[in-house]
Design an enzyme around this catalytic site. Structure first.
Site, PDB file in Angstrom:
ATOM      1  N   HIS A 182       0.825  -1.217   0.000  1.00  0.00           N
ATOM      2  CA  HIS A 182       0.000   0.000   0.000  1.00  0.00           C
ATOM      3  C   HIS A 182       0.860   1.267   0.000  1.00  0.00           C
ATOM      4  CE1 HIS A 182       0.917  -1.245   4.060  1.00  0.00           C
ATOM      5  NE2 HIS A 182       0.713  -0.017   4.492  1.00  0.00           N
ATOM      6  N   HIS A 235      33.546  -6.928 -12.224  1.00  0.00           N
ATOM      7  CA  HIS A 235      32.289  -7.120 -11.484  1.00  0.00           C
ATOM      8  C   HIS A 235      31.696  -8.505 -11.712  1.00  0.00           C
ATOM      9  CE1 HIS A 235      32.551  -2.902 -10.601  1.00  0.00           C
ATOM     10  NE2 HIS A 235      32.603  -2.637 -11.896  1.00  0.00           N
ATOM     11  N   GLY A 255       7.163   1.319   1.221  1.00  0.00           N
ATOM     12  CA  GLY A 255       7.338   2.666   1.753  1.00  0.00           C
ATOM     13  C   GLY A 255       8.740   3.189   1.525  1.00  0.00           C
ATOM     14  N   THR A 256       9.714   2.338   1.795  1.00  0.00           N
ATOM     15  CA  THR A 256      11.123   2.729   1.656  1.00  0.00           C
ATOM     16  C   THR A 256      11.862   1.979   0.548  1.00  0.00           C
ATOM     17  OG1 THR A 256      11.744   0.989   3.199  1.00  0.00           O
ATOM     18  CG2 THR A 256      11.310   3.173   4.147  1.00  0.00           C
ATOM     19  N   GLY A 257      11.281   0.894   0.061  1.00  0.00           N
ATOM     20  CA  GLY A 257      11.968   0.006  -0.878  1.00  0.00           C
ATOM     21  C   GLY A 257      12.773  -1.069  -0.174  1.00  0.00           C
ATOM     22  N   HIS A 273      27.402  -2.302 -12.052  1.00  0.00           N
ATOM     23  CA  HIS A 273      28.305  -3.049 -11.166  1.00  0.00           C
ATOM     24  C   HIS A 273      27.693  -4.322 -10.599  1.00  0.00           C
ATOM     25  CE1 HIS A 273      31.104   0.580 -10.083  1.00  0.00           C
ATOM     26  NE2 HIS A 273      30.980   0.395 -11.384  1.00  0.00           N
TER      27      HIS A 273
HETATM   28  C1  RB5 Z   1       4.423  -0.340   5.546  1.00  0.00           C
HETATM   29  O1  RB5 Z   1       3.870   0.563   6.425  1.00  0.00           O
HETATM   30  C2  RB5 Z   1       5.946  -0.159   5.477  1.00  0.00           C
HETATM   31  O2  RB5 Z   1       6.524  -0.717   6.606  1.00  0.00           O
HETATM   32  C3  RB5 Z   1       6.479  -0.762   4.218  1.00  0.00           C
HETATM   33  O3  RB5 Z   1       5.913  -0.122   3.127  1.00  0.00           O
HETATM   34  C4  RB5 Z   1       7.976  -0.679   3.975  1.00  0.00           C
HETATM   35  O4  RB5 Z   1       8.447   0.618   4.103  1.00  0.00           O
HETATM   36  C5  RB5 Z   1       8.814  -1.658   4.659  1.00  0.00           C
HETATM   37  O5  RB5 Z   1      10.022  -1.771   4.394  1.00  0.00           O
END
Ligand code: RB5
Length: 158
Positions: free
Chosen positions: A9, A134, A67-69, A99
């Site tokens: 999400h 590499h 959210g962060t990848g 690389h």
């Molecule tokens: C979901 O809230 C968040 O934890 C997820 O998207 C992600 O960032 C996890 O690594």
């Protein structure tokens, strides 16, 4: 190129923008979900789904977004044959190809803006692996992966 995409999400909005962007660039997109930013969806399911699509040859490359990848990259990297890289910009996207021969690009829907993400995926899909010095490092990872079910995998420094 056939590109599998998946997000939770937290990555849904960026996934939607990137699907449109990739289709506009002529790629065949295989959208594995999720389909809402409102309904919580667990990133491991989508990271593994994208990883499997690439590893099984149903897609040439993958795009993973949470959210962060980070979480979704950890999940995708559990699939044999997957080299999933979290990138933040054009430089890290190009280096992940040049690389690391990354085959899945991972982005943060809450940490990377849409325009930067579009430039990053464009760089990822247009940059070749340099091989050379590499290649050995990439192969060391693959060799460990192939042997890791053995009792004492070779090449492991302990
Ligand atoms: C979901 O809230 C968040 O934890 C997820 O998207 C992600 O960032 C996890 O690594």
């Amino acid at each position: 190129m056939r590109i599998a995409v998946g997000s939770d999400h937290g990555g849904f909005a960026l996934k939607s923008a990137l699907v449109e962007h990739m289709e506009g660039a002529g790629h065949q997109v295989i959208d594995l979900g999720t389909d809402s930013s409102e309904v919580p969806a667990d990133y491991p399911l989508f990271g593994i789904a994208v990883g499997r699509a690439v590893a099984e040859g149903r897609a040439d490359r993958g795009i993973c977004i949470c959210g962060t990848g980070i979480g979704i990259s950890i999940a995708a990297n559990k699939v044999d044959g997957i080299r999933a890289a979290v990138v933040h910009d054009v430089t890290t996207a190009a280096l992940a190809r040049r690389h690391n021969d990354a085959n899945v690009i991972c982005l943060g829907g809450r940490t990377t803006g849409t325009a930067v993400a579009m430039d990053a995926v464009d760089a990822f899909f247009s940059t070749e692996f340099e091989a050379g010095r590499h290649q050995r490092r990439r192969d060391e990872i693959s060799e460990y992966e192939s042997a890791r079910h053995d009792a004492s995998p070779s090449g492991v420094v302990s």
